[in-house]
Design a protein around this motif. Structure first.
Motif, PDB file in Angstrom:
ATOM      1  N   LYS B 131       3.235  -9.982  -1.685  1.00  0.00           N
ATOM      2  CA  LYS B 131       2.832  -8.589  -1.650  1.00  0.00           C
ATOM      3  C   LYS B 131       2.568  -8.267  -0.244  1.00  0.00           C
ATOM      4  N   PRO B 132       1.874  -8.923   0.396  1.00  0.00           N
ATOM      5  CA  PRO B 132       1.440  -8.381   1.716  1.00  0.00           C
ATOM      6  C   PRO B 132       2.480  -7.863   2.461  1.00  0.00           C
ATOM      7  N   VAL B 133       3.950  -8.644   2.376  1.00  0.00           N
ATOM      8  CA  VAL B 133       4.913  -8.206   3.194  1.00  0.00           C
ATOM      9  C   VAL B 133       5.524  -6.737   2.541  1.00  0.00           C
ATOM     10  N   GLU B 135       3.298  -4.714   1.319  1.00  0.00           N
ATOM     11  CA  GLU B 135       2.425  -3.585   1.909  1.00  0.00           C
ATOM     12  C   GLU B 135       2.584  -3.337   3.391  1.00  0.00           C
ATOM     13  N   THR B 136       2.977  -4.381   4.238  1.00  0.00           N
ATOM     14  CA  THR B 136       3.378  -4.031   5.372  1.00  0.00           C
ATOM     15  C   THR B 136       4.254  -2.818   5.647  1.00  0.00           C
ATOM     16  N   VAL B 137       5.361  -2.900   4.723  1.00  0.00           N
ATOM     17  CA  VAL B 137       6.279  -1.839   5.028  1.00  0.00           C
ATOM     18  C   VAL B 137       5.292  -0.348   4.895  1.00  0.00           C
ATOM     19  N   TYR B 138       4.431  -0.365   4.355  1.00  0.00           N
ATOM     20  CA  TYR B 138       3.825   0.931   4.173  1.00  0.00           C
ATOM     21  C   TYR B 138       2.589   1.132   5.199  1.00  0.00           C
ATOM     22  N   THR B 139       2.025   0.050   5.577  1.00  0.00           N
ATOM     23  CA  THR B 139       1.307   0.255   6.854  1.00  0.00           C
ATOM     24  C   THR B 139       1.970   0.703   7.833  1.00  0.00           C
ATOM     25  N   LEU B 140       3.295   0.467   8.030  1.00  0.00           N
ATOM     26  CA  LEU B 140       3.921   0.906   9.472  1.00  0.00           C
ATOM     27  C   LEU B 140       4.672   2.006   9.053  1.00  0.00           C
ATOM     28  N   GLY B 141       4.530   2.843   7.885  1.00  0.00           N
ATOM     29  CA  GLY B 141       5.140   4.293   7.730  1.00  0.00           C
ATOM     30  C   GLY B 141       6.158   4.027   6.820  1.00  0.00           C
ATOM     31  N   GLY B 142       6.774   3.088   6.517  1.00  0.00           N
ATOM     32  CA  GLY B 142       7.899   3.146   5.454  1.00  0.00           C
ATOM     33  C   GLY B 142       7.338   3.736   4.172  1.00  0.00           C
ATOM     34  N   ASP B 143       8.612   4.086   3.269  1.00  0.00           N
ATOM     35  CA  ASP B 143       8.285   4.801   1.954  1.00  0.00           C
ATOM     36  C   ASP B 143       8.792   3.677   0.949  1.00  0.00           C
ATOM     37  N   ASP B 146      12.233   2.318   1.772  1.00  0.00           N
ATOM     38  CA  ASP B 146      12.012   1.151   2.724  1.00  0.00           C
ATOM     39  C   ASP B 146      11.504  -0.157   2.000  1.00  0.00           C
ATOM     40  N   ALA B 147      10.530   0.046   1.078  1.00  0.00           N
ATOM     41  CA  ALA B 147       9.934  -1.140   0.541  1.00  0.00           C
ATOM     42  C   ALA B 147      11.042  -1.828  -0.236  1.00  0.00           C
ATOM     43  N   THR B 150      13.739  -3.515   2.181  1.00  0.00           N
ATOM     44  CA  THR B 150      13.060  -4.709   2.772  1.00  0.00           C
ATOM     45  C   THR B 150      12.817  -5.948   1.683  1.00  0.00           C
TER      46      THR B 150
END
Ligand SMILES: Nc1ncnc2c1ncn2[C@@H]1O[C@H](COP(=O)(O)OP(=O)(O)O)[C@@H](O)[C@H]1O
Ligand SMILES: [Mg+2]
Lengths: 240, 244
Positions: B131-133, B135-143, B146-147, B150
């Motif tokens: 899950k953190p992987v 979530e990292t997409v979102y912390t870096l500005g992905g939508d 992108d999730a 990824t």
């Protein structure tokens, strides 16, 4: 000083369980604000709320004067670094480039910015290495580079040095200061490492059991804490 | 003739058949690859989006769909064959399609058999992405898009393994395609070795019929080819699992 975040009467509960209570906090542009508190006091939850992973159960959150509307636009102006970095199964370059790619930046600029970010964290030359093969300290620094590569206005750091050896702790602290000084990035760091707070913070908020009992300039917090519990926590007398 | 001689002769002749590129055996191999390959491609096109829908979306009936996929993973091929046969025979509800005893019918049968397998194994691979992987997409500005991309990248080796598992199962399957395909070859194949060409005869169904006709070397030749194909698929699957 210019306000970036204004948090008012914010609270958070997971089901029946209250985690944060009546948080009032203003975050100023360009500062390093440390949120300190024992494990379980709600530091991670607060950072996740600021990055919109959790929706607070009450209170208000204003960003740069705006009420929070379109989350993704604001989210793109910040970055959150988890305590344990989550690494994409790809090269160091592709990991660090991620935030630039989702913003549709051109290849040439990506190459340059990734190079700059890796040089700041001291990982130049490792672009091609598989990120999963990095050591713990290198992985955290790579995640740091990935978080700052697109120049976020706010950097949220969740115990970024909690699992690192002293040499890597010193490196990360130096990087934090450098990013703020060179780029003017606003940094909020959650930590329970008090010596670290002394070294890098401008202002400090003390979070105990979900309550922000005191927020003040670092000097004041360390020389003349207003709350007896703050004093005890800073002196390390609080058992946790 | 001793039993050792019998086996030795069978194997020698089998290799002769393979090396000489015997047209009958070649055509059977071709039908196997074509039917199972097509079924795998179609199943993949269904299964991967389905796995993502099951992993990412919340909707009514989702649990029922997951239960259906899990049940489908263990469907007995002969049951699928029987079911399809009753649908496709001229007197059946879909008899007008004139599909019984065609390669298309066999493709449909294998599609039904392996879509749940590819879905189920892919879903497990997608769920194994931490899950953190994401979530990292979102912390870096992905939508969300992108999730999804990824997740697909992170689960890529698991998904390839799922597809290969489906292909392996399709190649080795006999019950369903025997019933709906009919194991048909054009004239000449009945009497002698190496005559005629396959229409709906695959490596597995041919092994069944050649063995019952005591055409041992033909059966062994087909068996060697089948095993090599399945082994190649498994080695590939193993390779991708290790990459993970
Ligand atoms: N998703 C969640 N569901 C339920 N409880 C949670 C959840 N996330 C955090 N908590 C609880 O909230 C409290 C504060 O946790 P956290 O914010 O992680 O504290 P800290 O980061 O200061 O250690 C803890 O008691 C934790 O168990
Ligand atoms: Mg925490």
């Amino acid at each position: 000083m210019d306000e970036l975040f204004r948090i008012k009467d914010l609270c958070m509960a997971f089901g029946e369980k209250g985690v944060l209570e009546n948080i009032d906090l203003t975050i100023r542009r360009g500062e390093i604000l440390a949120i300190i508190g024992p494990s379980g006091s709600g530091k991670t939850t607060l950072l996740r709320i600021l990055n919109f992973f959790e929706k607070p159960t009450c209170g208000s959150l204003k960003f740069d004067g705006m009420d929070i509307g379109e989350i993704n636009d604001i989210r793109r102006r910040m970055s959150l670094l988890f305590q344990t970095p989550a690494i994409f199964n790809a090269s160091v370059f592709d990991n660090v480039a991620y935030g630039l790619k989702v913003r549709g930046i051109d290849k040439k600029t990506i190459g340059k910015k990734v190079g700059d970010a890796l040089s700041i964290v001291g990982l130049s030359g490792l672009e091609k290495q598989k990120a999963r093969t990095l050591s713990g300290g290198e992985a955290q620094r790579m995640a740091f580079a990935r978080a700052i590569v697109y120049d976020p206005e706010i950097l949220l750091l969740d115990e970024p040095t909690a699992s690192l050896d002293p040499a890597n702790v010193a490196k990360i602290e130096e990087i934090i200061r450098r990013v703020r000084d060179e780029r003017g990035t606003t940094i909020i760091i959650a930590t329970h490492n008090i010596p670290q707070v002394r070294r890098i913070a401008d202002r400090v908020g003390i979070l105990l059991d979900g309550v922000l009992i005191e927020v003040n300039d670092k000097e004041k917090i360390f020389t003349a804490p207003q709350d007896a519990r703050s004093a005890a926590f800073i002196k390390g007398e609080m058992v946790y | 003739m001793s039993s050792a001689d019998f086996l030795f002769q069978g194997i020698t002749k089998a290799f002769e058949l393979i090396v000489s590129l015997n047209p009958y055996i070649l055509s059977i191999t071709g039908v196997s690859i074509k039917v199972s390959g097509t079924a795998t491609i179609l199943a993949t096109l269904t299964a991967i989006p389905l796995a993502f829908i099951l992993a990412f979306l919340h909707f009514r009936g989702k649990q029922a769909l997951i239960a259906l996929v899990n049940t489908g993973m263990g469907l007995p091929p002969v049951f699928v064959g029987l079911f399809l046969w009753t649908m496709l025979v001229p007197a059946g509800p879909m008899g007008f399609l004139r599909m019984i005893f065609t390669q298309e019918a066999m493709i449909v049968a294998q599609y039904i058999l392996i879509t749940p397998i590819i879905t189920g194994v892919s879903l497990a691979a997608i769920k194994a992405v931490p899950k953190p992987v994401i979530e990292t997409v979102y912390t870096l500005g992905g939508d969300q898009k992108d999730a999804v991309i990824t997740t697909l990248k992170e689960a890529r080796f698991g998904i390839i393994t799922a597809i290969l598992a489906g292909l392996g199962r399709a190649l080795a399957e006999v019950g369903a395609i025997l019933i709906v395909g009919g194991n048909i070859a054009r004239t000449g194949s009945i009497g002698g070795i190496g005559e005629g060409l396959s229409e709906t005869r695959t490596l597995t169904t041919a092994i069944t019929s050649e063995t019952s006709k005591a055409e041992i070397s033909t059966a062994i030749a087909l068996g060697i080819i089948l095993i090599s194909l399945v082994l190649t698929v498994n080695i590939l699957a193993n390779f991708f699992q290790r990459r993970d």
